[in-house]
Enzyme design. Sequence first.
Site, short mmCIF file in Angstrom:
data_model
loop_
_atom_site.label_atom_id
_atom_site.label_comp_id
_atom_site.label_asym_id
_atom_site.label_seq_id
_atom_site.Cartn_x
_atom_site.Cartn_y
_atom_site.Cartn_z
NE ARG A 130 -27.29 27.58 98.09
CZ ARG A 130 -28.21 26.75 98.56
NH1 ARG A 130 -28.95 26.04 97.74
NH2 ARG A 130 -28.39 26.63 99.86
CG ASN A 152 -25.41 24.53 98.07
OD1 ASN A 152 -24.74 25.41 97.50
ND2 ASN A 152 -25.83 24.65 99.31
#
Lengths: 82, 566
Positions: free
Chosen positions: B498, B516
Amino acid sequence: MSEAVLVGDNVYVLDLKGRVCPYPQLATLRAIRALPPGSTLEVITDNPPSCENVPAVARREGKEVLGVFEVEPGVWKIVIRL
Amino acid sequence: MSLERFRERVRLYREAGIALESLSLGCSVKVDLYNVLYPALQLLKDEVYKLNLVIAPREDAAIMPGEGAYLRRYFLNTEEPWLEPSEIEKLAPTVAIVLAQLYMGKAASADVFAKYVAKLYKALGSSRHKVWLGKGHSIVSTKKGAEFFMVDFIKAEGSRGYVVANNDTIQVIDPSEDLDSQLQIAVAVNNALNDLFTKGAWKDLHIAPVYDGPSAYKASIKAKVEGYVSALGKLVEAPQPDMGYLLLGATAYAYLDREPPLFYKQLDEGFVVIVTRPFGELAFFTTYVAVHTDEFLLQRFEREVMSLEQFEREKRRVLEVMATPNLEVAKAIYEFLPDLGEAFDPASHIAATIDVSGPGIFVFKEVAEKAGVDIRLLDVPLMSDRISAFAAENYVMPDATAGTNGAIAIFAHKRLADELIQRLSKAPHARPLVIGEVVGKGEGRLVVPEWALKYISSNKLREKLGARQILGGLSNVVSRPVRAVAYVEGRVQGVGFRPMARARAKALSLVGYAKNLPDGRVEVVVEGDEERVRKFVEELCRGFDDCRVSAAYSPATGEFKDFEII
């Protein structure tokens, strides 16, 4: 500094090829002030921004711009009535 | 006295094969952005679409994820530019930074200019590696033979933080200086660094200089350039144009381990405009040349503005300011940036910055359009308001607020203004002050005080100031905004996926989020220019071994202000 040259009946040519900002504006201004009223000034330039700047100078000095002509690729003639 | 010295200079330059009247002083050096460059880019949109090439958002500098980088330089012929595709594939550069020097006739109109740019794009975009065109800089030349495309490929490595890169190159600053003047060299190199400094990037500075000159001066120019560069950062050796024409500048890159000030969408009412010092440096040099070539102007200047002796002293002072790199300002900006991954907080962070140099007052217009806000300037502080006014009044410059290695403008919340100004004032030559405010969300209008219009002699430019969205190409080269919803599977959680996605999104000016999911996948939603969104999705997995992406595209909703990690 480039000077305008008399080429015909009251027609002056100011060849500014190869000159870039600020010379074209300044040379045009000088010619406008020096040449007799009623004559025609042809400014020759190969500097694209001058096609905008030079007519702007002429108009702000109260002169009439008769036209901007591309006389050969990349070369322009700006015609000003003094 | 001064006139005689100036004539001697003209002779010196002429002996070196350079007509001073043909050298680009600041008022003519660049390809016209509004009438030529942006319309040309519009004409090329379809062309670009067919190529393996993506054009980065317009910024002062190219910003890419990474910790370090190396540079490889190529020179391409402007008529038949060519680069071996396998060479590009082998190198797999992160960005390409281009310096184009073209004969001025070729930059006359959008369609002629587009023809040349198209050839370059084709040379860069014909390999299997997608080339990201990070930053372009173009110079017009009055000399027909002195043309080239210089391509600096920068390959960034690592994934923590950002590498910020830029090229700026000029022909001449002050023709009353020597061809190999140390001051002039400093100004030119500083000018290239200023765009990095504007973004707060100053660590691990690498500089690949660009220089050229008549053969008699080349050795001296090289020695002085390399000496100056080595004192500021690490010298990167690279080939030079070798055309015998004057050229001074650099491609520079630096490391930024904080979030870059690209929070344009956060700008709104309550934010102010701060400049680090007055601007309008170029008026000194164009006016200096102008009064030395026209006696009528000189007399008027001495009558209305100041004596030539005083002018010389002031011009020297300005040159010394320009010869000082804005390194301390960069450090100050850096201190007010979010840590990597930290969210923007208006109470402690700078939202946006821009280098005031080239386009002067028009940079505020650029930010207004990019951010979708209206900006009101209350003051236009210049190095000399009298000289700038003279330059505009006498047609010496169309825009007498322009500069080189100039001030940096900072957009921050008004609550932060005092603290910022106090910190900035510690930098050499700094005179920081608030000069305007963001009025609120809007259509990109810039309102300037009526009196400031006297610094702009071009009516066309004046009209542009107040208009909405005149930069057209600038914000609209970002054409079709789209949304991509991507699901990424594999080993993608707990491996820095990320943060990397976020850094890449920031570098491409995309907004959205990465989240997530409980099933081990990552959901990534991005919005922005279609081609950049596609590039982003294609490269999501780069650097991750077990990683697969599936994505769906739809029209953008405009709901995001930043790219966040959820």
